[in-house]
Design an enzyme around this catalytic site. Structure first.
Site, PDB file in Angstrom:
ATOM      1  N   ARG A  47       0.863  -1.195   0.000  1.00 40.74           N
ATOM      2  CA  ARG A  47       0.000   0.000   0.000  1.00 40.74           C
ATOM      3  C   ARG A  47       0.892   1.237   0.000  1.00 40.74           C
ATOM      4  NH1 ARG A  47      -1.372   1.534   4.609  1.00 40.74           N
ATOM      5  NH2 ARG A  47      -2.258  -0.430   5.327  1.00 40.74           N
TER       6      ARG A  47
ATOM      7  N   TYR B 271     -15.690  17.578 -15.511  1.00 35.13           N
ATOM      8  CA  TYR B 271     -15.991  16.156 -15.656  1.00 35.13           C
ATOM      9  C   TYR B 271     -17.089  15.774 -14.650  1.00 35.13           C
ATOM     10  CZ  TYR B 271     -15.425  11.118 -15.367  1.00 35.13           C
ATOM     11  OH  TYR B 271     -15.662   9.777 -15.358  1.00 35.13           O
TER      12      TYR B 271
ATOM     13  N   ASP C 150      -6.464  19.467 -13.808  1.00 32.47           N
ATOM     14  CA  ASP C 150      -6.773  18.120 -14.311  1.00 32.47           C
ATOM     15  C   ASP C 150      -6.276  18.075 -15.759  1.00 32.47           C
ATOM     16  OD1 ASP C 150      -7.952  15.877 -15.475  1.00 32.47           O
ATOM     17  OD2 ASP C 150      -9.806  16.051 -14.321  1.00 32.47           O
TER      18      ASP C 150
ATOM     19  N   LYS D 124      -7.547   7.265 -19.376  1.00 34.13           N
ATOM     20  CA  LYS D 124      -7.839   7.813 -20.697  1.00 34.13           C
ATOM     21  C   LYS D 124      -6.593   7.763 -21.586  1.00 34.13           C
ATOM     22  CE  LYS D 124     -11.644   8.535 -18.440  1.00 34.13           C
ATOM     23  NZ  LYS D 124     -11.944   9.775 -17.746  1.00 34.13           N
TER      24      LYS D 124
END
Ligand SMILES: *Cc1c(COP(=O)(O)O)cnc(C)c1O
Length: 381
Positions: free
Chosen positions: A46, A98, A170, A195
């Site tokens: 982690r 978004y 972003d 993406k």
């Protein structure tokens, strides 16, 4: 190192034990310690995993940043970035955002006491008028989704610095191939790696990249404490995808230009939104801060009827009707009923997301096939 070399080499070296050229998938949760605290830099996956580390360093290099952090999705990256704030703090954000980011802001974080102001960021004075003593962050997406507005990152950075605000950009739509916001004064670059960066529609992942050590420390703390980290297999897939980012983006841009021009000439098409057009509202900013104009295009149909948009998106063959964007294959979407359905109608129409708006993510197929596919679908209207 130049960009195309970085995509292939940055953050990665041949595996020291076997010489494997590709960074191995370190499918392990834990690591041996010879004595308590005596280890090779890895204790628990982690906190850190070598496959993820290679990707994180690669991303930092591409964005001209010092620190890269990966998350289990783009929204997990958004989640950790907003957790830099405390109840009572305020954020000024782009209004055509978004849909998922809008949802986590308004449906999750507003309930936890953080206040969001949504505004068009083409006018810097509007932003200044929203700043008060509680404002801590500015959140921008550029190009915006789905209207392809371009926001001046340098101007945002100036106003953010004047007011001591963290500027987050972003960079999912542009990728560092088209623009590097940290160079223009942003504090954090956020990505949905799902993406263009991953590029093959086979993985969901997010990232945050920054230069400031204190900010990076806080983000590492949140990444480890909240635990929304990607696994090594997915990290490998994104690392592999990024190796062709520059070649893919070049083709996305070339195909995008041809399709935008085809749409602009089609009599059934009303507006075409693509920042490469000289008459695009923000073309000058795009020219200044971007290396090219990308393969995302939106357009609406003359008469603005919802059923006409449905006809087009249901009749393409190479443009697949699906959510998401940025993969090698072309996708077509209807924001009002798909990606932006979470945004109330009045709010979405105010930003231009009308009923007949169609969004294209132009892939890297042969462009002649893409043009004739769109032509026959639009002819059915
Ligand atoms: C997809 C997307 C996100 C969310 O990322 P996920 O990986 O789907 O969680 C955030 N911002 C933009 C611009 C996106 O396109």
């Amino acid at each position: 190192m130049k960009f195309g070399t970085k995509t292939i080499h940055a953050g990665q070296k041949a595996d020291p034990t076997t010489g494997a050229i590709m960074t191995p998938i370190y499918q392990t949760s834990t690591y041996i310690q010879n004595k308590p605290g005596d280890h090779k830099g890895y204790e628990y996956s982690r906190t850190a995993n070598p496959t993820r580390t290679a990707l994180e360093n690669n991303l930092a290099a591409l964005e001209n940043g010092k620190f890269g952090l990966c998350f289990g999705s783009g929204l997990a990256a958004v989640d950790s970035i907003i957790k830099l704030l405390s109840p009572g703090d305020e954020v000024i954000s782009t209004n055509d955002l978004y849909g998922g980011t809008y949802r986590i802001f308004t449906k999750v974080f507003e309930g936890l006491g953080i206040k969001f102001h949504f505004t068009g960021m083409d006018n810097i004075d509007k932003i200044s008028s929203l700043v008060n003593e509680n404002t801590k962050m500015v959140w921008a997406e550029t190009p915006t989704n789905p209207m392809l507005n371009i926001i001046d990152i340098q101007a945002l950075s100036n106003i953010s610095k004047e007011n001591n605000l963290i500027l987050v950009v972003d960079n999912t739509f542009a990728t560092p191939y088209l623009q590097t916001p940290l160079d223009l004064g942003a504090d954090i670059v956020m990505h949905s790696l799902t993406k263009y960066m991953g590029g093959h529609s086979d993985v969901v992942m997010g990232a945050a990249i920054c230069n400031d050590e204190k900010l990076a420390e806080k983000l590492y703390f949140l990444q480890n404490s909240c635990g929304a980290v990607p696994g090594p297999q997915d990290s490998f897939l994104v690392l592999r995808g990024i190796k062709t980012l520059h070649v893919r983006m070049q083709r996305h841009c070339e195909n995008g230009k041809i399709i935008a021009e085809f749409l602009q000439k089609n009599p059934k098409v009303n507006n075409v939104y693509w920042p490469g057009f000289e008459n695009h509202t923000n073309h000058d900013i795009a020219k200044k801060q971007m290396n090219d104009y990308g393969g995302m295009i939106s357009f609406d149909i003359v008469g603005n009827k919802l059923e006409d948009a449905v006809t087009v998106v249901s009749n393409t063959h190479f443009f697949t009707l699906a959510e998401s964007l940025g993969g090698v294959e072309s996708l077509i979407g209807h924001p009002a009923s798909m990606t932006h359905a979470a945004i109330p109608k009045e709010e979405r129409e105010r930003t231009g997301v009308v009923d007949s708006l169609i969004r294209l993510s132009v892939g890297i197929e042969d462009v002649d096939d893409l043009v004739s596919d769109l032509k026959q679908a639009i002819d059915k209207v």
